[in-house]
Motif scaffolding. Sequence first.
Motif, PDB file in Angstrom:
ATOM      1  N   LEU A   1      77.180   7.130  43.147  1.00  0.00           N
ATOM      2  CA  LEU A   1      77.474   8.470  43.653  1.00  0.00           C
ATOM      3  C   LEU A   1      76.209   9.330  43.747  1.00  0.00           C
ATOM      4  CD1 LEU A   1      80.737   9.106  41.616  1.00  0.00           C
ATOM      5  CD2 LEU A   1      80.560   8.443  44.026  1.00  0.00           C
TER       6      LEU A   1
ATOM      7  N   PRO B   1      70.950   7.895  28.659  1.00  0.00           N
ATOM      8  CA  PRO B   1      71.815   7.070  27.813  1.00  0.00           C
ATOM      9  C   PRO B   1      73.235   7.031  28.394  1.00  0.00           C
ATOM     10  CG  PRO B   1      70.487   8.508  26.446  1.00  0.00           C
ATOM     11  CD  PRO B   1      70.245   8.923  27.884  1.00  0.00           C
TER      12      PRO B   1
ATOM     13  N   LEU C   1      73.856   1.591  31.952  1.00  0.00           N
ATOM     14  CA  LEU C   1      73.420   0.241  31.579  1.00  0.00           C
ATOM     15  C   LEU C   1      72.494  -0.286  32.662  1.00  0.00           C
ATOM     16  CD1 LEU C   1      76.885  -1.243  30.510  1.00  0.00           C
ATOM     17  CD2 LEU C   1      75.222  -0.019  29.095  1.00  0.00           C
TER      18      LEU C   1
ATOM     19  N   GLY D   1      84.944   8.114  34.204  1.00  0.00           N
ATOM     20  CA  GLY D   1      86.346   7.989  33.764  1.00  0.00           C
ATOM     21  C   GLY D   1      86.829   6.622  33.312  1.00  0.00           C
ATOM     22  N   GLY D   2      87.659   6.643  32.274  1.00  0.00           N
ATOM     23  CA  GLY D   2      88.250   5.412  31.772  1.00  0.00           C
ATOM     24  C   GLY D   2      89.626   5.201  32.358  1.00  0.00           C
TER      25      GLY D   2
ATOM     26  N   GLY E   1      90.807   3.122  36.050  1.00  0.00           N
ATOM     27  CA  GLY E   1      89.428   3.194  35.551  1.00  0.00           C
ATOM     28  C   GLY E   1      89.054   1.947  34.766  1.00  0.00           C
ATOM     29  N   LYS E   2      87.811   1.903  34.280  1.00  0.00           N
ATOM     30  CA  LYS E   2      87.284   0.682  33.654  1.00  0.00           C
ATOM     31  C   LYS E   2      88.064   0.280  32.395  1.00  0.00           C
ATOM     32  CE  LYS E   2      83.722   3.582  31.567  1.00  0.00           C
ATOM     33  NZ  LYS E   2      84.453   4.015  30.367  1.00  0.00           N
ATOM     34  N   ASP E   3      88.323   1.248  31.507  1.00  0.00           N
ATOM     35  CA  ASP E   3      88.936   0.899  30.228  1.00  0.00           C
ATOM     36  C   ASP E   3      90.341   0.338  30.407  1.00  0.00           C
ATOM     37  OD1 ASP E   3      86.742   1.852  28.552  1.00  0.00           O
ATOM     38  OD2 ASP E   3      87.328   3.838  29.233  1.00  0.00           O
ATOM     39  N   SER E   4      91.152   1.028  31.210  1.00  0.00           N
ATOM     40  CA  SER E   4      92.534   0.565  31.325  1.00  0.00           C
ATOM     41  C   SER E   4      92.623  -0.699  32.178  1.00  0.00           C
ATOM     42  CB  SER E   4      93.447   1.677  31.850  1.00  0.00           C
ATOM     43  OG  SER E   4      93.100   2.069  33.139  1.00  0.00           O
TER      44      SER E   4
ATOM     45  N   GLU F   1      82.018   0.777  24.458  1.00  0.00           N
ATOM     46  CA  GLU F   1      82.090   1.035  25.894  1.00  0.00           C
ATOM     47  C   GLU F   1      81.138   0.126  26.667  1.00  0.00           C
ATOM     48  OE1 GLU F   1      81.214   5.205  27.158  1.00  0.00           O
ATOM     49  OE2 GLU F   1      83.260   4.967  27.918  1.00  0.00           O
ATOM     50  N   LYS F   2      79.959  -0.072  26.131  1.00  0.00           N
ATOM     51  CA  LYS F   2      78.989  -0.937  26.806  1.00  0.00           C
ATOM     52  C   LYS F   2      79.572  -2.330  27.044  1.00  0.00           C
ATOM     53  CE  LYS F   2      74.589  -3.356  26.202  1.00  0.00           C
ATOM     54  NZ  LYS F   2      73.329  -3.530  25.460  1.00  0.00           N
TER      55      LYS F   2
ATOM     56  N   VAL G   1      82.301  -2.337  29.777  1.00  0.00           N
ATOM     57  CA  VAL G   1      81.724  -2.259  31.126  1.00  0.00           C
ATOM     58  C   VAL G   1      81.036  -3.576  31.504  1.00  0.00           C
ATOM     59  CG1 VAL G   1      80.002  -1.060  32.540  1.00  0.00           C
ATOM     60  CG2 VAL G   1      81.530   0.248  31.071  1.00  0.00           C
TER      61      VAL G   1
ATOM     62  N   THR H   1      85.841   4.079  40.139  1.00  0.00           N
ATOM     63  CA  THR H   1      84.895   4.979  39.474  1.00  0.00           C
ATOM     64  C   THR H   1      84.595   6.194  40.309  1.00  0.00           C
ATOM     65  OG1 THR H   1      83.095   3.800  40.523  1.00  0.00           O
ATOM     66  CG2 THR H   1      83.594   3.227  38.242  1.00  0.00           C
ATOM     67  N   THR H   2      85.309   7.247  40.066  1.00  0.00           N
ATOM     68  CA  THR H   2      84.919   8.548  40.598  1.00  0.00           C
ATOM     69  C   THR H   2      85.305   9.554  39.548  1.00  0.00           C
ATOM     70  OG1 THR H   2      85.373   7.891  42.859  1.00  0.00           O
ATOM     71  CG2 THR H   2      85.147  10.191  42.463  1.00  0.00           C
ATOM     72  N   GLU H   3      84.535  10.613  39.507  1.00  0.00           N
ATOM     73  CA  GLU H   3      84.913  11.646  38.563  1.00  0.00           C
ATOM     74  C   GLU H   3      86.069  12.453  39.126  1.00  0.00           C
ATOM     75  OE1 GLU H   3      81.434  13.488  35.857  1.00  0.00           O
ATOM     76  OE2 GLU H   3      80.931  12.789  37.843  1.00  0.00           O
TER      77      GLU H   3
ATOM     78  N   ARG I   1      79.647  14.174  24.283  1.00  0.00           N
ATOM     79  CA  ARG I   1      79.424  12.840  24.835  1.00  0.00           C
ATOM     80  C   ARG I   1      77.924  12.531  24.956  1.00  0.00           C
ATOM     81  NH1 ARG I   1      81.719   8.723  28.704  1.00  0.00           N
ATOM     82  NH2 ARG I   1      82.922   8.570  26.819  1.00  0.00           N
ATOM     83  N   THR I   2      77.160  13.500  25.464  1.00  0.00           N
ATOM     84  CA  THR I   2      75.720  13.303  25.604  1.00  0.00           C
ATOM     85  C   THR I   2      75.077  13.103  24.234  1.00  0.00           C
ATOM     86  OG1 THR I   2      75.780  14.722  27.535  1.00  0.00           O
ATOM     87  CG2 THR I   2      73.622  14.328  26.571  1.00  0.00           C
TER      88      THR I   2
ATOM     89  N   LYS J   1      75.870   9.611  23.026  1.00  0.00           N
ATOM     90  CA  LYS J   1      75.120   8.578  23.753  1.00  0.00           C
ATOM     91  C   LYS J   1      73.656   8.575  23.317  1.00  0.00           C
ATOM     92  CE  LYS J   1      78.359   6.754  26.133  1.00  0.00           C
ATOM     93  NZ  LYS J   1      78.752   5.370  25.862  1.00  0.00           N
ATOM     94  N   ASP J   2      73.116   9.757  23.031  1.00  0.00           N
ATOM     95  CA  ASP J   2      71.732   9.839  22.540  1.00  0.00           C
ATOM     96  C   ASP J   2      71.618   9.149  21.184  1.00  0.00           C
ATOM     97  OD1 ASP J   2      71.019  11.204  24.793  1.00  0.00           O
ATOM     98  OD2 ASP J   2      70.907  13.182  23.853  1.00  0.00           O
TER      99      ASP J   2
ATOM    100  N   LYS K   1      71.861   5.359  21.508  1.00  0.00           N
ATOM    101  CA  LYS K   1      70.624   4.766  22.038  1.00  0.00           C
ATOM    102  C   LYS K   1      69.678   4.428  20.879  1.00  0.00           C
ATOM    103  CE  LYS K   1      67.704   3.415  24.901  1.00  0.00           C
ATOM    104  NZ  LYS K   1      68.012   2.082  25.355  1.00  0.00           N
TER     105      LYS K   1
END
Lengths: 97, 356
Positions: free
Chosen positions: A13, A61, A64, A96-97, B59-62, B212-213, B216, B228-230, B243-244, B247-248, B251
């Motif tokens: 995107l 972060p 991937l 989104g999940g 989405g990815k998880d479900s 999550e890694k 995915v 995958t779209t917001e 969330r940020t 993730k930091d 890392k």
Amino acid sequence: MNITIELAGGAELLFGNQRKHEVTLPESDKQWTMATLLPWIRDNLLQERGELFMQGKSVRPGILVLVNDADWELAGELDYVIENKDNIMFISTLHGG
Amino acid sequence: MPTECVECGKRAILKRPKNRKALCKDCFYSVFEYEIHETITKNRLFKPGETIAIGASGGKDSTVLAHIMKLLNDRYDYGLNLVLLSIDEGISGYRDDSLETVKRNQIQYSLPLKILSYQELYGWTMDAIVKEIGMKNNCTFCGVFRRQALDRGAAMLKCDKIVTGHNADDIAETVIMNILRGDIARLGRCTSISTGSEGMISRCKPFKYTYEKEIVMYAHFKKLDYFTTECIYSPNAYRGHARTFLKDLEKIRPRAILDIITSGEDMAIKEEVRMPIQSTCQNCGYIASSELCKACIMLDGLNRGRPELSIGKNNKRKKILKMTAEKAKEAGKNGKLNGANAVHDISVSQDVENMF
Ligand SMILES: [Zn+2]
Ligand SMILES: [Zn+2]
């Protein structure tokens, strides 16, 4: 040097919704590494919101990175030396999940 | 020289976040699948013969969850009837596309699919709600409505349980959010792998310990079809910061995710902390901590054209309510949902989407 850059998981995107980019990197005296490739991508391919792609000198972060379809954490991350015909893929986990 | 798999010596494709081990594709698949199977059996999440609704958003998880539930149910003979349950919030250009993904998943996994819309349940789409209330509290409305919609859909399908795709990163993020809000009641609930009060369909999270890694990466290598779209209606900014931050941390030290979950689990609730009393909604029968459930309070506000009554600062709300109550008295009408007592003691201004 010719490489393929792929985006997925929502990272596309930020790149005009284009998932695959065949690119030619300009000749350089120094080797291309992930550390030099990332800002090049940001300045040449990215279309919007650079802060969602890079943070500091690395990717943000939650994005991937795969080098030739393997986790870049196994390939030295920023120190990885790019080779001709490499495939570099960015997959966002932040959508989104 | 490519890194070798620590298990078998083939070319490694992933460094695991939880232990930094390098694994090849096949060893990754088998450990990923086996660990989820272990989570399911150790926690006794299911019983043979149960019907399980998989909350599916496309989405990815479900999507990975639907794939894994089908695979483990066949491989280990769980004896479960699986169904996909999707909620259509009525967000054009977002949900219609992700529902197409779910429809493809239905065919790929040959599972029955039920789609339930806000429109048919509440008479409102999210598009219409946003038109009414703007972009400020829309995620709060959506979270309350989605949670209840999943329960109602699962009840219609006569399901015993609902599974959702919440992963370790999501749960760690929710722990941080609940600490930041001082929400001790939710802090206790958000780390449990399986929740459900009496009369409610219990929910469980088979991905509670799954990074999550890895979800995915699994979806990528297995070429699973996900969307995958917001959401076009901007997500909660406060949650975005959490969330940020997470993730930091991850890392620098990937174990942080599991450690935060453990911390959340270990924070005991002291005796003197008053927990909200749960009862049922007088209007629709759903669980509620006051006379009406959050969805009914919100719907009442929307239907009367005063959505601000159902959300936001208590004082302001009381003032407006007092005014409307007096006006209503003057006009001599006294609706079922009217009056300040219907709206006391709710705290929906905190977003409620953290359970789904
Ligand atoms: Zn292996
Ligand atoms: Zn209700």
